[in-house]
Design an enzyme around this catalytic site. Structure first.
Site, PDB file in Angstrom:
ATOM      1  N   CYS A 147     -35.339  -9.635 -24.216  1.00 38.39           N
ATOM      2  CA  CYS A 147     -34.596  -8.773 -23.283  1.00 38.39           C
ATOM      3  C   CYS A 147     -33.691  -9.576 -22.346  1.00 38.39           C
ATOM      4  O   CYS A 147     -32.532  -9.221 -22.133  1.00 38.39           O
ATOM      5  CB  CYS A 147     -35.548  -7.908 -22.487  1.00 38.39           C
ATOM      6  SG  CYS A 147     -36.990  -8.794 -21.856  1.00 38.39           S
ATOM      7  N   HIS A 185     -33.935  -5.986 -15.373  1.00 40.52           N
ATOM      8  CA  HIS A 185     -33.913  -7.422 -15.090  1.00 40.52           C
ATOM      9  C   HIS A 185     -32.619  -7.789 -14.357  1.00 40.52           C
ATOM     10  O   HIS A 185     -31.543  -7.334 -14.741  1.00 40.52           O
ATOM     11  CB  HIS A 185     -33.909  -8.232 -16.401  1.00 40.52           C
ATOM     12  CG  HIS A 185     -35.196  -8.182 -17.173  1.00 40.52           C
ATOM     13  ND1 HIS A 185     -36.357  -7.668 -16.673  1.00 40.52           N
ATOM     14  CD2 HIS A 185     -35.484  -8.613 -18.430  1.00 40.52           C
ATOM     15  CE1 HIS A 185     -37.311  -7.780 -17.581  1.00 40.52           C
ATOM     16  NE2 HIS A 185     -36.812  -8.341 -18.656  1.00 40.52           N
TER      17      HIS A 185
END
Lengths: 350, 350
Positions: free
Chosen positions: B130, B254
């Site tokens: 990711c 994130h």
């Protein structure tokens, strides 16, 4: 060295103010009288200090009559207005705001790094920004031994650096989030700015206001304060410094991911770790196999700067990385301020 | 191009699994039959997909009989065990685990960046980590136009990347913290490691296990996956990459502080911003004067990668910085996986 001192704490009722009191009590500074000064709103409040109960007074120019030492943490505007009045009345002031940091006649001090600059003081000594202090404390032994070429830092800064009201706001937001209620934001990222955003379970890449070049003032401070402390010149070109400052949903304790390049190609990770371990005020927490590394929750309430994740950039022989954590209210504010004052006392400079 | 496909989702009951379903429904992939596969424990569970209710089956080698396309997100061990069985039965698998990413015969794909590698697939295509996806998506237009010399990244990674149970643990810890109770940590930083630490109101500079060189496996992945995606060689020496990965108390999304150096000295911030703005899947949120910059809370549920705080390193003419945010379960997992599958369908490679 005087036998004892009349000390005033300006901004006594804030998060840093209460820590200035406990750090003063912990220090070797002999205190004859302690005056607690704050805004009109807080005047009359009674605060315990050791075995006394002291009434908070409104801070005015006359409050500094007879005061030897001022520890100031009431915001930049208050410092700008009142510290020259204190100096006029003979006090020496250690200021934990950004008001005088970039004044070339004001020493900007991290004890253990550049105390020798204290002799040049003209009544005001500045305490650096919290995020600068812990980085410079960690890097100074490296700088002294190997020389530094470049610093690239990304910060993970706790909300308490924005003051008690911002800290309360984040805790309220966290409650709201956990109860599936909308989060109310009225203070963060920065008091008085146009927009406010929730910090709980979020990240805000803005600390302080933006400058015209796209950097925030917090980033600007880290760049120029680091140069002033290490090279005695806020624009020194020999050491390149850049910063990205991010507010994270942590109450106390700033984290910093620091990438640095040294001049001396013989530096190794083991030597760097051992140099830091020998430096007063630095604590090495660096054992990956045992999952030992600095964490804000562990640093809370401590005076030291914690360093871990020290490693080489595998592709750049002169570059290293580390993870630095310190209590921003203690190491980054109260402890540093009182250590400066203690250094002044020891050097007979008050 | 086939008219319709038998699709299986492996790991259908996880946080990414549910998003794989909604992304599949959103995509242009014509689905004839959808099979939902999971561990024995979840078998029998009924899940709604569009106007159907589908019963979850235990994932076994025979489950893949007649399946054309597998979307897999059940963990590396499950992928290693079952995907070769699926390939043996004629299925093409897009795998959202680290099991096959570094296999030189397995394409590692970010759609829009290196889809052309899909033609070399031998049954399995890997979805990158990711934290890698959003950085590479943001940097690819810069790499194509100016060339990249070096990338230094510090991540601020959400807990949902560690799975639903870690996510729940952090929310429980936050409740405990707000009620002044001790926080219980049994999962984070990484399931199965020696020690566990609370993440709520804390920072953990460990994601995945530590390698012998002091880097975590997450940092290792960012370094080598980035090289494999951009240069088709996981050890390419021409582009230097280094990373510090930190888990932060954020649920979804994130953040990344990315410092990068380009080869071409003519690159400017305005050109970089405009190149990114023209790239599908990238959204520029970059207006400091209006306090516009990417935030995890705003990125949640979105397919795009959000980029802001783009600025020059004032002291290094070829260096720039930016702040990149994306939903790690969507852009960093489900959307990327389904976009790879859609690209396979479009190119008639299933």
């Amino acid at each position: 060295m005087k036998e004892d001192y009349v000390v005033a704490i300006l901004g006594a009722t804030g998060a840093v103010g209460s820590r200035l009191m406990s750090e003063l009590a912990y220090s070797e500074i002999p205190v004859k009288i302690l005056k607690l000064l704050a805004s009109k709103r807080s005047a009359g409040k009674k605060i315990k200090y050791q075995d006394q109960v002291i009434e908070v007074e409104e801070a005015r120019p006359e409050s500094f009559e007879g005061v030897d030492l001022v520890l100031s943490s009431a915001g930049g505007d208050v410092s700008k207005r009142l510290l020259p009045e204190a100096v006029k009345r003979g006090a020496v002031c250690v200021d934990n705001t950004s008001a005088f940091r970039m004044d070339p006649t004001v020493p900007l001090i991290v004890p253990g790094v550049n105390d020798e600059e204290l002799v040049h003081h003209k009544g005001i000594i500045a305490n650096p920004n919290c995020s600068t202090i812990q980085m410079v404390a960690a890097l100074n032994p490296i700088y002294q031994k190997y020389g530094l070429k470049q610093i690239i830092v990304s910060t993970y800064q706790a909300v308490s650096g924005a003051g008690q009201s911002a800290w309360n706001e984040m805790l309220d937001e966290a409650k709201e989030y956990l109860e599936n209620k909308p989060m109310k934001a009225e203070i963060l990222p920065t008091k008085g700015d146009l927009h406010h955003y929730p910090l709980a379970f979020n990240l805000l890449p803005q600390i302080d206001v933006f400058e015209d070049d796209g950097y925030t003032h917090e980033e600007w401070k880290m760049i120029h304060e680091t140069k002033k402390i290490l090279l005695n010149d806020m624009n020194a070109p020999d050491l390149k410094v850049t910063a990205t400052c991010v507010r994270v949903p942590v109450a106390v304790g700033h984290g910093e991911s620091v990438y640095f390049t040294v001049n001396d190609s013989k530096a190794t990770v083991d030597e760097i770790r051992s140099l830091m371990a020998q430096t007063k005020g630095l604590v090495i927490e660096d054992d990956p196999k045992e999952q030992i590394y600095p964490q804000p929750l562990n640093a809370e309430g401590k005076r030291e700067t914690f360093i871990g994740r020290i490693r080489a950039d595998i592709e750049n022989p002169r570059a290293f990385q580390m993870w630095v954590v310190a209590d921003n209210l203690m190491r980054g504010a109260a402890s540093n301020t009182v250590e400066i004052a203690a250094s002044l006392v020891k050097r007979n400079l008050i």
